[in-house]
Design an enzyme around this catalytic site. Structure first.
Site, PDB file in Angstrom:
ATOM      1  N   GLY A  35       0.892  -1.258   0.027  1.00 43.94           N
ATOM      2  CA  GLY A  35       0.118  -0.013   0.148  1.00 43.94           C
ATOM      3  C   GLY A  35       0.703   1.217   0.183  1.00 43.94           C
ATOM      4  N   PRO A  36       0.403   2.520   0.101  1.00 38.51           N
ATOM      5  CG  PRO A  36      -1.246   4.230   0.638  1.00 38.51           C
ATOM      6  CD  PRO A  36      -1.292   2.687   0.291  1.00 38.51           C
ATOM      7  CG  ASP A 153       9.234 -10.153  -2.793  1.00 40.09           C
ATOM      8  OD1 ASP A 153       9.765 -10.439  -3.938  1.00 40.09           O
ATOM      9  OD2 ASP A 153       8.639  -9.210  -2.368  1.00 40.09           O
TER      10      ASP A 153
END
Length: 312
Positions: A35-36, A153
């Site tokens: 998200g932001p 990741d």
């Protein structure tokens, strides 16, 4: 939800609105898979006992791809793990439908931005080596923790840099506990980023620490070459960095084809050859042939000393 014994601060949504000027666009830093992210400023009036500092506040976009599980994973791992090469989680907000995370602010942003943005000045060789070593130390710490952690990741956008270009791993939403006891791997659905995920993991869903080592090798190649892991704008044979670079990495006469042209004349050839050999080992197709991250740290650290005496 609270983490017993963790030293995380629990924030209210009202406090975080105040810290970020109500999530104003002037404080917007960027958008992650989560998200932001907004810049904010906290001090002991915000939370007693909290040192005054700039922070990054990440909002969970509940509509987005990474949901509540990833948020919990991030709090769980970063709430318990502390290391100079992991981004420090300061606290979180869990209130009604709000899920936010508060981190130390990393002044220089992501490695991706410095390597691949058109207007960023090229990173010098010594800085690239320093970043490669710092990131390797972060991964080695995770793999060798009392309960090993597989990061899953590893990529340039998840390596953040402080004002001194010290590298810290961020974004633990996809991290997993390593295999238990006599198990050899963790079976999971395949998550990660194209170009960085290890081939055996993509094919089988079997995750091991050696999957992270492959991702590390890809990032080391990006640091050496200034090229992206996957670049669709290049000719077909050059789109996958690993496939294209692999034959040159162990060939001293042809290694200069891989090296970033903007580094010309800046580095010790011996250091470049050794770093390329490490990258080659890390992206080996057979996971058993890949080194442990602590061995990568041991191989790369001495190269900083070769940095001062540039030899052709």
């Amino acid at each position: 939800m609270s983490l017993v014994g963790s030293n995380l601060h629990v924030f209210t949504i009202a406090e975080l609105r105040a810290v970020t000027r109500d999530f104003s666009m002037t404080n917007f830093i960027g958008e992650g898979g989560f998200g932001p992210v907004y810049k904010g400023y906290v001090h002991d009036k915000t939370k007693p006992g909290l040192a005054a500092q700039t922070v990054a506040v990440k909002l969970l976009d509940l509509e987005g791809g990474q949901g509540h599980t990833e948020w919990q994973t991030e709090v769980f791992f970063l709430g318990q793990l502390r290391h100079p090469h992991l981004v420090k989680l300061i606290g979180y907000c869990y209130e009604d439908e709000h899920r936010l995370l508060v981190y130390e602010f990393m002044t220089r942003g992501s490695l991706e931005k410095h390597l691949f943005k058109k207007y960023a000045a090229s990173l010098p060789w010594s800085t690239r080596l320093k970043i490669a070593i710092g990131a390797a130390k972060g991964l080695a710490f995770l793999h060798e923790a009392e309960k090993p952690v597989i990061y899953r990741d590893f990529k340039t956008s998840n390596i953040l840099l402080d004002s001194d270009y010290k590298a810290k791993l961020s974004d633990f939403g996809l991290a997993k506990d390593g295999p238990e006891d006599d198990e050899t791997h963790v079976s999971t659905r395949v998550m990660g980023t194209q170009g960085y995920a290890a081939p055996e993991y993509i094919m089988t869903g079997h995750l091991t620490a050696k999957s992270d080592v492959y991702g590390y090798g890809v990032v080391l190649l990006e640091l050496l070459s200034g090229r992206k892991a996957v670049d669709k704008t290049r000719p077909p044979r050059e789109q996958s960095l690993v496939e294209w670079a692999r034959p040159y990495l162990t060939d001293a006469r042809r290694l200069d084809r891989v090296m970033d042209p903007s580094l010309a004349g800046q580095y010790s050839t011996r250091a470049a050859h050794k770093a390329a050999a490490v990258a080659h080992q890390c992206v080996a197709l057979n996971p058993k042939s890949r080194p442990h991250m602590s061995a990568v740290v041991d191989a790369l650290e001495p190269l900083l000393a070769l940095d001062d005496c540039i030899v052709g």
